[in-house]
Structure formats: structure tokens, C-alpha cells
Enzyme design. Structure first.
Site, PDB file in Angstrom:
ATOM      1  N   HIS A   1      -1.641  -3.535  -7.710  1.00  0.00           N
ATOM      2  CA  HIS A   1      -0.763  -4.654  -7.524  1.00  0.00           C
ATOM      3  C   HIS A   1      -0.930  -5.763  -8.210  1.00  0.00           C
ATOM      4  O   HIS A   1      -2.157  -5.837  -9.118  1.00  0.00           O
ATOM      5  CB  HIS A   1      -1.214  -5.165  -5.953  1.00  0.00           C
TER       6      HIS A   1
ATOM      7  N   HIS B   1      -4.824  11.812  -6.644  1.00  0.00           N
ATOM      8  CA  HIS B   1      -4.485  10.726  -5.561  1.00  0.00           C
ATOM      9  C   HIS B   1      -4.250   9.738  -6.507  1.00  0.00           C
ATOM     10  O   HIS B   1      -5.074   8.635  -6.663  1.00  0.00           O
ATOM     11  CB  HIS B   1      -5.158  10.685  -4.222  1.00  0.00           C
TER      12      HIS B   1
ATOM     13  N   ASP C   1      -7.103   7.078  -5.197  1.00  0.00           N
ATOM     14  CA  ASP C   1      -6.129   6.399  -4.446  1.00  0.00           C
ATOM     15  C   ASP C   1      -5.743   5.157  -5.177  1.00  0.00           C
ATOM     16  O   ASP C   1      -5.439   4.109  -4.786  1.00  0.00           O
ATOM     17  CB  ASP C   1      -6.523   6.027  -3.007  1.00  0.00           C
TER      18      ASP C   1
ATOM     19  N   HIS D   1      -1.111   6.201  -7.585  1.00  0.00           N
ATOM     20  CA  HIS D   1       0.098   5.627  -7.257  1.00  0.00           C
ATOM     21  C   HIS D   1       0.268   4.894  -8.858  1.00  0.00           C
ATOM     22  O   HIS D   1      -0.198   3.875  -8.828  1.00  0.00           O
ATOM     23  CB  HIS D   1       0.138   4.797  -6.295  1.00  0.00           C
TER      24      HIS D   1
ATOM     25  N   HIS E   1      -1.719  11.237   4.836  1.00  0.00           N
ATOM     26  CA  HIS E   1      -2.435   9.775   4.934  1.00  0.00           C
ATOM     27  C   HIS E   1      -2.194   9.989   6.580  1.00  0.00           C
ATOM     28  O   HIS E   1      -1.327   9.673   7.211  1.00  0.00           O
ATOM     29  CB  HIS E   1      -1.625   8.618   4.430  1.00  0.00           C
TER      30      HIS E   1
END
Length: 442
Positions: free
Chosen positions: A309, A60, A305, A62, A178
Site C-alpha cells: 500500500h 501468496h 502475503d 498481491h 483466508h
């Protein structure tokens, strides 16, 4: 190329023992318990004082590519993965464009084949109207289908009951969901804004993305999976209440993230929006329940996860600060710290971070230290303390919620397909990993 890892403490399939691992090419040739094998080797790694685990499978992440590469990209985040003992990642579909078409999926694989320093695959994203594409997916190349039953980064919310029925009825691959109820979250946000202004303090985040919002959505997902006998894996479970839904049906399992296992709402006072994630980091009681569930079968996998950013995007409160934090580089040392704290054993850590992701998604020849399997290996040592600072952070965003934290465990070597992709602080940026293969019937 034949490589020997000698004098290691091997952790694999419920056993911890001294031995050596012989590697030929990209494959484990043999595991020798308590002895150094004879024969010629082109390279030898002396793992004296170290533990050798299967490479971590982070199911998991991103990595933000394509379209959000100001935050991160496959090259930078796979470098961070290698530095953290992670040899395989499965990336999520909420990129730009979203991975909700065959063309977008093929583009991601092509990018990874050029850029990824570790092994890779990608989830296909479900939408309100693309279930008809599920039959076109090649299950030997994909771990599963990602379903957002709660709005999060990327605006991929699936909220129509007819669409949810079609997705659960049509999915032949595992569905990773999710789960947060958007109507509950929106009502909570409006109530908080009326009391605290347009951007409520981040400490209120777990009251907006509340335990009730999580429970309502997770209960719905479980009921749909039972109705349609769908293989369901609920991502980033964050509450004690949700845990009661798991451990009864082997077809329905739960993931915990390192962030929810390590932090609690008391940490907002010092870390603020750095630990703002969706679903929110919740109470110390919820964290304690998640930790207990690591050992009783209710939690099946641990992932990160990982969601970078830029620092400027993490400023503000519940409305303005972006949700997500980078953790892939520090997940293994953090979980080993919880081993030291008695939260779980190192054998159980290996089960949750290596073996079970391989079992759940049908990963071929990875996730275990076995002859004939790919030589994906993390070698770690407990010793001199070291502190996370900007100089050691590999993620493109340049920060970590673990910054300033001192560890005793460190990743010394990461072998990916028999190749030393990370060694004592250096990532081999010229190495490219392999696309993962799957057998969802195993």
C-alpha cells in the site's frame, strides 16, 4: 548458452554439500558433487562462500495489477521478487476487476507475459455464486482457487453456507483459504469503537481480528474440507490454537507468513500500522508456536502475503490504516536470519519455501535442484552487514517494515530459467519469466 555455477554449497532435498551446477539453456543439465566438471561453458558464476538453493516459490502475493497499480504492479513487484531470490510467484485475485471470471484471468496472464521478470501464475477467486466456473478452469496453468472466508482487502467475502458447500464440493484444484470469522470481527470492532473512538489504536488490531475469529473460521474450513475431501491449504495461520488442526491429514495443510514468524504484538509500539495485516500479528506466544510448527510438520509452506500500500494508506489505526505489507524482497534474508537464530535449519527453510510449494500445487519441474528441472536458483551469502534503506527497496510503494533493519545474509544472484535476472544489486529489467505449468496429480 551453457552456464556453470561452481564452488557452491548446495542446499537441496535435505542435504547440504559442496558442488557445481551445470545449466544448459533454461534447464539444469547436471549437478556435480565435490568436483568441477570438464567442458566448455559460456558463463561461469563462482559461488565460493555462497549457498545455492532452489529459487523461492512465493505462493501468496498481491501484486495489485490490474486496477490498483498506484500501489504496485507486476513489473515492479516481480523486480522486488527477483532481488529477493524469489523466482516464482502466485498472485491473488482481489484486484480490480477481481480475478473471478475467465476473461479477468486471461488478462492477468497476458499482462504477466509482457511485464513479469520472474515466473508467474494466478489464483482464481471464489465468490458466493461462481462455483459453476470451476469446471472451465485449466488446471495445468493454475495453482488453485482462493477463498476469502473472512473479509479483507478487495471485498471478496464468501459468507453463505450454501456457497461454501458448493465451493468445497466443486473444487478439483487446491483451495487456499483466508480464514477469519467476520461476525466476530465486526462485534469486536464495535466494542473497541465504543471504548476507544472511531479509529482504535493499531495495537488493538489483534484483539479485533482476534484468535477466536481465526479459530472459528479455520475450524469450519477444515470441517468442510474433510466432508468433501477437498485439498485445503489455510493461508497465513496466526495463532497457536489453529495449529492443533494441522499435521493429522495430508490433504489439509497450513501456511505461515514471514511477517507472522518474525513480528509479534510487541512490535506495534515501534512499527505501528506498518505491520497491520489481516489476520493480525498476534502474541509472542503465538509467534513462538508458529516457529516450533515449522519443524514438526504442522506448517507446510512459508509465503509472504506480500501486499503493498502507499505510505499515506498506512496511516491511522484499526479502522483507517490499510492492512498489508510488502515483504517479497526480504523474505529469504529474514528467514535465513531465523536460521542463524536456531529457529529452523537451512534444509528445512528450503523444504518450506521451495520444495513444499512445488509439491502442494503440483508445480512442474521447479522447486528442486534436479537435472531436467528449470534452472531457478537463489545464490545467497552470509557476510558483511547491510541495512535496508529506501534506495534498495524495489517495490513500487517505496517502503518496507524491514526499513532500518541490518542483515548479514544477502541475495547475490537470482537465476530464473537459467538467466541471471538479479546480480549484486541489479535486476535485468529486460528479462521476462515463464508461465508456470502444473500437474495436480503428482
Amino acid at each position: 548458452m551453457r552456464t556453470l555455477i561452481k564452488n557452491a554449497t548446495i542446499v537441496n532435498e535435505g542435504r547440504t554439500y559442496g558442488g557445481c551446477i551445470a545449466i544448459e539453456g533454461d534447464t539444469i543439465e547436471a549437478i556435480h558433487e565435490g568436483q568441477v566438471p570438464e567442458g566448455r561453458f559460456d558463463a561461469t558464476i563462482d559461488a565460493n562462500g555462497c549457498h545455492a538453493l532452489p529459487g523461492i516459490i512465493d505462493s501468496h502475493v498481491h501484486f495489485r495489477e490490474p486496477g490498483l497499480t498506484d500501489k504496485a504492479d507486476i513489473e515492479s513487484e516481480s523486480r522486488a521478487a527477483a532481488a529477493g531470490g524469489v523466482t516464482t510467484f502466485f498472485d491473488m485475485p482481489n484486484t480490480v476487476p477481481q480475478t473471478t471470471t475467465i476473461e479477468a484471468l486471461e488478462d492477468k496472464f497476458a499482462r504477466a507475459a509482457r511485464e513479469s521478470h520472474v515466473n508467474y501464475s494466478f489464483f482464481f477467486g471464489a465468490t458466493n455464486d461462481n462455483a459453476a466456473l470451476f469446471g472451465s478452469l485449466d488446471g495445468t496453468t493454475l495453482p488453485g482457487i482462493k477463498l476469502f472466508m473472512g473479509s479483507s482487502t478487495g471485498n471478496m467475502l464468501v459468507d453463505r453456507s450454501d456457497a461454501l458447500e458448493r465451493i468445497f464440493a466443486s473444487a478439483k484444484l487446491p483451495v487456499i483459504a483466508h480464514c477469519e470469522d467476520t461476525a466476530t470481527i465486526n462485534a469486536n470492532m464495535e466494542a473497541m469503537r465504543s471504548k476507544h473512538g472511531d479509529d482504535p489504536d493499531v495495537a488493538l488490531h489483534p484483539l479485533i481480528r482476534s484468535a477466536e475469529a481465526c479459530m472459528a473460521s479455520t475450524r469450519l474450513a477444515v470441517s468442510l474440507a474433510r466432508k468433501h475431501t477437498t485439498r485445503l491449504h489455510v493461508a497465513h495461520v496466526s495463532t497457536a490454537a489453529e495449529l492443533e488442526l494441522f499435521g493429522h491429514d495430508g490433504n489439509i495443510t497450513a501456511e505461515a507468513t514471514v511477517g507472522h514468524l518474525y513480528f509479534s504484538d510487541s512490535d506495534y509500539a515501534t512499527l505501528g500500522a506498518k505491520i497491520k495485516v489481516n489476520p493480525a500479528i498476534k502474541t509472542e506466544a503465538d509467534r513462538a508456536a508458529l516457529r516450533r510448527a515449522l519443524s514438526d510438520g504442522r506448517i507446510y509452506t512459508i509465503a509472504t502475503d506480500h501486499a503493498p500500500h502507499l505510505p499515506a494508506q498506512k496511516q491511522g489505526g484499526c479502522a483507517r490504516a490499510a492492512s498489508g505489507m510488502p515483504m517479497v524482497q526480504f523474505s529469504l534474508p529474514t528467514m535465513l536470519e531465523l536460521v542463524d537464530d536456531g529457529v529452523l535449519t537451512i534444509d528445512r527453510l528450503t523444504e518450506l519455501m521451495c520444495h513444499n510449494p512445488a509439491r502442494l500445487f503440483g508445480v512442474e519441474k521447479r522447486g528442486f535442484l534436479r537435472p531436467g528441472h528449470k534452472a531457478d536458483i537463489a545464490i545467497v551469502r552470509r557476510g558483511e552487514p547491510w541495512t535496508v534503506n529506501p534506495e534498495v527497496i524495489e517495490s513500487k510503494c517505496g517502503w518496507s517494515p524491514m526499513e532500518g533493519h541490518t542483515y548479514r545474509w544477502r541475495v547475490v544472484y537470482t537465476l530464473c530459467n537459467g538467466h541471471v535476472v538479479y546480480s549484486n544489486g541489479h535486476v535485468d529489467s529486460g528479462y521476462i519469466g515463464q508461465a508456470v505449468r502444473f500437474n495436480h496429480q503428482q
